[in-house]
Design an enzyme around this catalytic site. Structure first.
Site, PDB file in Angstrom:
ATOM      1  N   ASP A 251      -2.353  -4.916   0.347  1.00  0.00           N
ATOM      2  CA  ASP A 251      -1.847  -6.193   0.838  1.00  0.00           C
ATOM      3  C   ASP A 251      -2.566  -6.694   2.088  1.00  0.00           C
ATOM      4  O   ASP A 251      -2.883  -7.888   2.198  1.00  0.00           O
ATOM      5  CB  ASP A 251      -0.339  -6.142   1.058  1.00  0.00           C
ATOM      6  CG  ASP A 251       0.129  -4.969   1.897  1.00  0.00           C
ATOM      7  OD1 ASP A 251      -0.704  -4.175   2.386  1.00  0.00           O
ATOM      8  OD2 ASP A 251       1.358  -4.828   2.067  1.00  0.00           O
TER       9      ASP A 251
ATOM     10  N   GLN B  24       0.811  -1.211   0.000  1.00  0.00           N
ATOM     11  CA  GLN B  24       0.000   0.000   0.000  1.00  0.00           C
ATOM     12  C   GLN B  24       0.849   1.268   0.000  1.00  0.00           C
ATOM     13  O   GLN B  24       2.048   1.242   0.287  1.00  0.00           O
ATOM     14  CB  GLN B  24      -0.920   0.011   1.221  1.00  0.00           C
ATOM     15  CG  GLN B  24      -2.053  -0.995   1.129  1.00  0.00           C
ATOM     16  CD  GLN B  24      -3.073  -0.808   2.228  1.00  0.00           C
ATOM     17  OE1 GLN B  24      -3.062  -1.529   3.203  1.00  0.00           O
ATOM     18  NE2 GLN B  24      -3.957   0.163   2.063  1.00  0.00           N
ATOM     19  N   HIS B  25       0.205   2.362  -0.324  1.00  0.00           N
ATOM     20  CA  HIS B  25       0.702   3.730  -0.131  1.00  0.00           C
ATOM     21  C   HIS B  25       1.729   4.205  -1.160  1.00  0.00           C
ATOM     22  O   HIS B  25       1.973   5.394  -1.254  1.00  0.00           O
ATOM     23  CB  HIS B  25       1.323   3.925   1.262  1.00  0.00           C
ATOM     24  CG  HIS B  25       0.536   3.412   2.400  1.00  0.00           C
ATOM     25  ND1 HIS B  25      -0.758   3.805   2.634  1.00  0.00           N
ATOM     26  CD2 HIS B  25       0.847   2.522   3.379  1.00  0.00           C
ATOM     27  CE1 HIS B  25      -1.205   3.189   3.732  1.00  0.00           C
ATOM     28  NE2 HIS B  25      -0.260   2.405   4.188  1.00  0.00           N
TER      29      HIS B  25
END
Length: 480
Positions: A249, A71-72
């Site tokens: 995830d 992520q991110h």
């Protein structure tokens, strides 16, 4: 046999599992490594995905595929679909000052109400502010922002830079899902809409955020499209491979585990995560709990800790034992380790937010200073820090009736037994597996058939709740 494939494009590697849609049985697997570092050229992910799929036997016979990813991460594209600069990953902390600036400008409570979370350096919005401040020329070129799994899904469908992809740079064909979007700090998982005013704040309120292309957020079981044949992904003539929505995830892991309301997943890797499945959004203005979405339409409040299995690494090295031997030593000691308490903030901590903290050992006496007590204090301290995360989640009204304990350290019998004491809840330990990739495969089946496959998770061990209050009391008394 109908086959579906799931991808876990993580920080370290790309893993692929191919499963039988009807039974969930793993038929074949593949893996390829990612380069180290906190910024990576997305093309390295693309090459790793191709290598991992090839290692798993290719897409022959596969009817659907879905990508779950770290992520991110910030992937910025120009109007020609070209990556402007290497992607900044979740663990790149150069945007920490930008996070503080954005909180000062917007307010922590406003962020929590509008996005479910208060941004930290991990989140995409803070990285975009860093780009605006540190690399204005690159910031001026940004036409679209994507997350790692968004970009890989787009490429699988045949889009990408002109001359390097079959379908070219059609930016408005970028797609994402609500679980991954919920980690950007400019998406509201409750309304299902982007907050473009927050995005624009990252670019100095210049109007950039209002005109920028963002991936379309599609439903959890929807189809993003189909795989377009390419040199990296050849498929047979006339074959159709459906591409699912994908996920972040942690949401992928929850889906792979079959986690439902009342379940709390505690993952013990190098770092630790605690996340629960709930049908209600969880907004925490303190920033302790990130109010993410899951991959089914529910929510996934999450707490992350920096210090987890590496606490055990450090103490095992100090005692000159293996992890198995550390566990055996720990079980020779009584709960509470005769008053020995390890506060495990070896490299600072994210939860609680103590970036400059160090680990501290309390309660040393002639009676408590033994190898078994130190081994037990290490496991109790690591788990007690994760229990702080569980408490933060349940304090928001989230139900917790069972712990699903995963990660490498979860296979240690001492960790399992002590977890049942520290958390005070029943603990189920699933068999080791690639649960993020399994969740993506399950999602691929959903996209293919319109129904979420009802695969079961095999449990290797079950520990009943065994409340040993002394552990929690001792740790609470020493908590920073």
């Amino acid at each position: 046999m109908t086959l579906v494939a799931g991808v876990d494009s993580s920080t370290q590697s790309c893993k692929v599992v191919v499963r039988d849609l009807d039974t969930g049985t793993t038929v074949r697997t593949g893996r390829a490594e990612h380069p180290a570092g906190t910024e990576v050229d997305p093309e390295d992910w693309w090459r790793a995905l191709a290598a991992a799929v090839d290692d798993a036997g290719g897409l022959d016979g596969v009817s659907a595929i879905s990508v779950a990813g770290q992520q991110h991460g910030m992937v910025v594209l120009d109007d020609g679909g070209r990556v402007i600069r290497p992607a900044l990953l979740w663990n790149d902390t150069r945007s920490a000052p930008a996070a503080r600036d954005l909180i000062d400008e917007i307010g922590a409570t406003s962020f929590a109400e509008r996005t479910g979370s208060v941004p930290v350096a991990s989140f995409t919005l803070t990285k975009l502010r860093w780009l605006h401040d540190a690399e204005p020329a690159n910031a001026a070129r940004v036409a679209a922002v994507a997350l790692p799994h968004d970009w890989l899904t787009w490429r699988l469908r045949g889009y990408g830079p002109e001359g390097e992809s079959p379908l070219g740079p059609v930016l408005d064909q970028l797609t994402t899902d609500r679980s991954d979007a919920s980690g950007t700090s400019y998406f509201n998982a409750t309304t299902g809409r982007y907050d473009r005013a927050l995005l624009d704040a990252a670019f100095g309120n210049s109007g950039t955020g209002e005109r920028m292309i963002l991936p379309t957020v599609i439903a959890p079981g929807a189809r993003a499209g189909t795989v377009t044949p390419s040199p990296e992904f050849p498929i047979g003539a006339g074959a159709v491979v459906v591409v699912g929505a994908g996920a972040g995830d942690n949401a992928g892991a929850a889906l792979g585990l079959g986690a439902a309301a009342g379940d709390v997943v505690v993952s013990i890797g190098t770092s630790g995560t605690v996340f629960a499945v709930t049908d209600r959004p969880a907004n925490d203005p303190s920033g302790t709990v990130a109010g993410f979405a899951d991959a089914t339409g529910n929510f996934l409040p999450l707490v992350a800790t920096l210090n987890a299995a590496r606490v055990l690494d450090a103490v095992a090295d100090l005692l000159g034992v293996s992890h198995d031997e550390l566990g055996e030593l720990a079980l020779q000691a009584e709960p509470g380790a005769r008053g020995l308490v390890l506060q495990p903030y070896f490299e600072g901590e994210r939860t609680p937010n103590l970036p400059d903290a160090t680990a501290t050992l309390f309660g040393l006496t002639l009676a408590s200073t033994t190898r078994p007590n130190l081994a037990r204090a290490a496991i109790e301290g690591m788990l007690s820090a994760l229990a702080d995360g569980l408490r933060a989640v349940t304090d928001l009204g989230v139900e917790a009736t069972r712990i699903l304990l995963i990660g490498g350290a979860a296979q240690n019998p001492a960790v399992q037994r002590i977890a049942a004491q520290v958390f005070g809840l029943p603990v189920d330990v699933p068999l080791p597996g690639e649960y993020v990739a399994a969740g993506a495969a399950r999602q691929a089946g959903w996209a293919l058939t319109g129904e979420l496959p009802a695969w079961s998770t095999e449990i290797a061990a079950t520990l009943p709740a065994d409340t040993a209050a002394v552990i929690g009391e001792q740790y609470a008394a020493r908590r920073a």
